[in-house]
Design a protein around this motif. Structure first.
Motif, PDB file in Angstrom:
ATOM      1  N   GLY A   1       0.777  -1.229   0.000  1.00  0.00           N
ATOM      2  CA  GLY A   1       0.000   0.000   0.000  1.00  0.00           C
ATOM      3  C   GLY A   1       0.808   1.278   0.000  1.00  0.00           C
ATOM      4  O   GLY A   1       0.259   2.357   0.239  1.00  0.00           O
ATOM      5  N   ALA A   2       2.113   1.194  -0.291  1.00  0.00           N
ATOM      6  CA  ALA A   2       2.947   2.398  -0.326  1.00  0.00           C
ATOM      7  C   ALA A   2       2.514   3.301  -1.480  1.00  0.00           C
ATOM      8  O   ALA A   2       2.034   2.837  -2.505  1.00  0.00           O
ATOM      9  N   VAL A   3       2.702   4.597  -1.288  1.00  0.00           N
ATOM     10  CA  VAL A   3       2.316   5.597  -2.286  1.00  0.00           C
ATOM     11  C   VAL A   3       3.558   6.358  -2.730  1.00  0.00           C
ATOM     12  O   VAL A   3       4.401   6.721  -1.899  1.00  0.00           O
ATOM     13  N   LYS A   4       3.671   6.595  -4.007  1.00  0.00           N
ATOM     14  CA  LYS A   4       4.830   7.309  -4.542  1.00  0.00           C
ATOM     15  C   LYS A   4       4.869   8.736  -3.993  1.00  0.00           C
ATOM     16  O   LYS A   4       3.844   9.418  -3.935  1.00  0.00           O
ATOM     17  N   ILE A   5       6.050   9.168  -3.585  1.00  0.00           N
ATOM     18  CA  ILE A   5       6.233  10.500  -3.027  1.00  0.00           C
ATOM     19  C   ILE A   5       6.277  11.511  -4.174  1.00  0.00           C
ATOM     20  O   ILE A   5       7.087  11.392  -5.096  1.00  0.00           O
TER      21      ILE A   5
ATOM     22  N   PRO B   1      15.775   6.144   6.672  1.00  0.00           N
ATOM     23  CA  PRO B   1      15.465   5.395   5.445  1.00  0.00           C
ATOM     24  C   PRO B   1      15.179   6.335   4.282  1.00  0.00           C
ATOM     25  O   PRO B   1      14.717   7.461   4.462  1.00  0.00           O
ATOM     26  N   SER B   2      15.484   5.870   3.074  1.00  0.00           N
ATOM     27  CA  SER B   2      15.222   6.650   1.886  1.00  0.00           C
ATOM     28  C   SER B   2      14.442   5.803   0.893  1.00  0.00           C
ATOM     29  O   SER B   2      14.365   4.579   1.017  1.00  0.00           O
ATOM     30  N   GLY B   3      13.884   6.430  -0.117  1.00  0.00           N
ATOM     31  CA  GLY B   3      13.122   5.720  -1.134  1.00  0.00           C
ATOM     32  C   GLY B   3      12.151   6.642  -1.826  1.00  0.00           C
ATOM     33  O   GLY B   3      11.926   7.777  -1.366  1.00  0.00           O
ATOM     34  N   GLU B   4      11.567   6.166  -2.900  1.00  0.00           N
ATOM     35  CA  GLU B   4      10.640   6.981  -3.676  1.00  0.00           C
ATOM     36  C   GLU B   4       9.192   6.793  -3.246  1.00  0.00           C
ATOM     37  O   GLU B   4       8.305   7.467  -3.764  1.00  0.00           O
ATOM     38  N   TYR B   5       8.955   5.881  -2.295  1.00  0.00           N
ATOM     39  CA  TYR B   5       7.594   5.600  -1.849  1.00  0.00           C
ATOM     40  C   TYR B   5       7.502   5.761  -0.333  1.00  0.00           C
ATOM     41  O   TYR B   5       8.474   5.563   0.392  1.00  0.00           O
ATOM     42  N   SER B   6       6.324   6.107   0.129  1.00  0.00           N
ATOM     43  CA  SER B   6       6.077   6.230   1.566  1.00  0.00           C
ATOM     44  C   SER B   6       5.040   5.192   1.983  1.00  0.00           C
ATOM     45  O   SER B   6       4.044   4.981   1.281  1.00  0.00           O
ATOM     46  N   ALA B   7       5.286   4.555   3.116  1.00  0.00           N
ATOM     47  CA  ALA B   7       4.381   3.509   3.618  1.00  0.00           C
ATOM     48  C   ALA B   7       4.177   3.698   5.108  1.00  0.00           C
ATOM     49  O   ALA B   7       4.824   4.529   5.751  1.00  0.00           O
ATOM     50  N   GLY B   8       3.257   2.924   5.676  1.00  0.00           N
ATOM     51  CA  GLY B   8       3.013   2.977   7.108  1.00  0.00           C
ATOM     52  C   GLY B   8       1.563   3.288   7.440  1.00  0.00           C
ATOM     53  O   GLY B   8       0.711   3.401   6.555  1.00  0.00           O
ATOM     54  N   TYR B   9       1.308   3.430   8.723  1.00  0.00           N
ATOM     55  CA  TYR B   9      -0.052   3.680   9.198  1.00  0.00           C
ATOM     56  C   TYR B   9      -0.635   4.957   8.610  1.00  0.00           C
ATOM     57  O   TYR B   9      -1.790   4.984   8.187  1.00  0.00           O
ATOM     58  N   ASP B  10       0.173   6.016   8.580  1.00  0.00           N
ATOM     59  CA  ASP B  10      -0.324   7.287   8.061  1.00  0.00           C
ATOM     60  C   ASP B  10      -0.755   7.163   6.603  1.00  0.00           C
ATOM     61  O   ASP B  10      -1.767   7.748   6.193  1.00  0.00           O
ATOM     62  N   ILE B  11       0.012   6.421   5.826  1.00  0.00           N
ATOM     63  CA  ILE B  11      -0.320   6.232   4.412  1.00  0.00           C
ATOM     64  C   ILE B  11      -1.604   5.422   4.272  1.00  0.00           C
ATOM     65  O   ILE B  11      -2.494   5.749   3.470  1.00  0.00           O
ATOM     66  N   LEU B  12      -1.719   4.342   5.042  1.00  0.00           N
ATOM     67  CA  LEU B  12      -2.926   3.512   4.974  1.00  0.00           C
ATOM     68  C   LEU B  12      -4.157   4.319   5.358  1.00  0.00           C
ATOM     69  O   LEU B  12      -5.219   4.201   4.730  1.00  0.00           O
ATOM     70  N   MET B  13      -4.031   5.157   6.386  1.00  0.00           N
ATOM     71  CA  MET B  13      -5.169   5.971   6.810  1.00  0.00           C
ATOM     72  C   MET B  13      -5.478   7.067   5.795  1.00  0.00           C
ATOM     73  O   MET B  13      -6.650   7.323   5.473  1.00  0.00           O
TER      74      MET B  13
END
Length: 316
Positions: free
Chosen positions: A83-87, A100-112
């Motif tokens: 369920g990660a979303v591209k930044i 951590p680094s990456g082009e996508y963000s994940a976690g509880y905040d993203i799911l909500m």
């Protein structure tokens, strides 16, 4: 004479039938006949298509700022798994000081955030990097999911920081069923990164354990506290449910949750509620988000958080 009249009448009938038949056809221009169409039906269909196109073109996009460095609430990763979303912007600023680094963000905040957008029919864009304060002022950011306490936000809670206890698997309090069973324990609390919640854990919660003693441990955060627990310098750690789930899994400790006990921690919801910061001028967005959050329960939030923790454990 009689026969002639019959013949005339017969020809007249043929002409009348021909006229009615012609009413259902039009000349296509090349001498061929084409059937007429229902213009009003075509008009209705065209207007419906235009309305749908307009609705799609007017679908709102919510621009959410997230730190991407506060797992399991949020983190950065290199794929769109779980369920990660591209930044949209700011990913190039991640990865400093071991973060951590990456082009996508994940976690509880993203799911909500994605759940809220799905419920409202909104599109979601994720921003990170430099402080969100300027973006909120300039109007380039709509809201912030970053564990804000209700004293600084406008929305209904989107999570509750419930207190729990961490003990050693083979410790003398491993089978405790309530706070009464922890009577006389030497206690410490882990740092959460939120001053308000740390105060609640170390003062309000520990004081509710009968005859509790407070351990003096050096440093700040959960690492010194875990070392103190492992070295038997304290018997229990008071922390949040989120931190407890992570620590008990990673360090093979046991988490005790007394929320269903008659002798559990007593805290005010407003003291442990976490909300979403929305621009004060955007009352429409605040009301829309609240309309979704008001239908959710603490159990809903915990279920989504457990999913986020499971996702985080997969990539650690």
């Amino acid at each position: 004479m009689q026969k002639r009249k019959i013949a005339v009448l017969f020809m007249a009938c043929i002409l009348i039938v021909g006229v009615f038949a012609a009413c259902g056809k039009t000349d296509s221009g090349d001498g061929s006949e084409a059937e007429t169409t229902d213009v009003s039906q075509e008009s209705d269909t065209s207007e419906a298509d235009m309305a749908n196109d307009t609705a799609n073109s007017e679908k709102r996009t919510i621009r959410v700022w997230i730190s991407c460095n506060h797992a399991p609430f949020n983190w950065a990763q290199s794929t769109d798994d779980n369920g990660a979303v591209k930044i949209t912007a700011g990913a190039d600023e991640l990865g400093e000081n071991g973060a951590p680094s990456g082009e996508y963000s994940a976690g509880y905040d993203i799911l909500m955030a994605q759940h809220i957008c799905d419920e409202l029919g909104y599109e979601l864009e994720i921003y990170t990097g430099e402080s969100n304060s300027l973006g909120m002022i300039e109007g380039t950011i709509d809201c912030t999911f970053d564990g804000q306490t209700l004293s600084t936000v406008l929305t209904e809670p989107y999570y509750y920081i419930s207190p729990v206890v961490i003990v050693k698997n083979d410790g003398k309090y491993a089978d405790a069923k309530s706070l009464d069973d922890l009577s006389g324990a030497v206690c410490a609390s882990t740092g959460t990164g939120w001053e308000e919640f740390d105060s609640i854990l170390s003062e309000t919660c520990i004081s509710q354990i009968p005859d509790a003693k407070t351990a003096e441990i050096g440093g700040y955060g959960y690492s010194p506290a875990l070392l103190a627990l492992d070295d038997d310098k304290c018997d229990v750690l008071v922390t949040t449910r989120v931190r407890g789930k992570l620590l008990s899994s990673e360090y093979k400790m046991k988490m005790l949750d007394f929320s269903d006990s008659d002798k559990g921690f007593e805290v005010n919801d407003e003291d442990v509620a976490v909300g979403i910061y929305v621009s004060e001028s955007d009352t429409e967005l605040k009301d829309a988000i609240n309309s979704v959050l008001s239908k959710m329960t603490k159990e809903d939030f915990d279920q989504i958080m457990d999913e986020a923790i499971s996702n985080y454990n997969e990539i650690k």
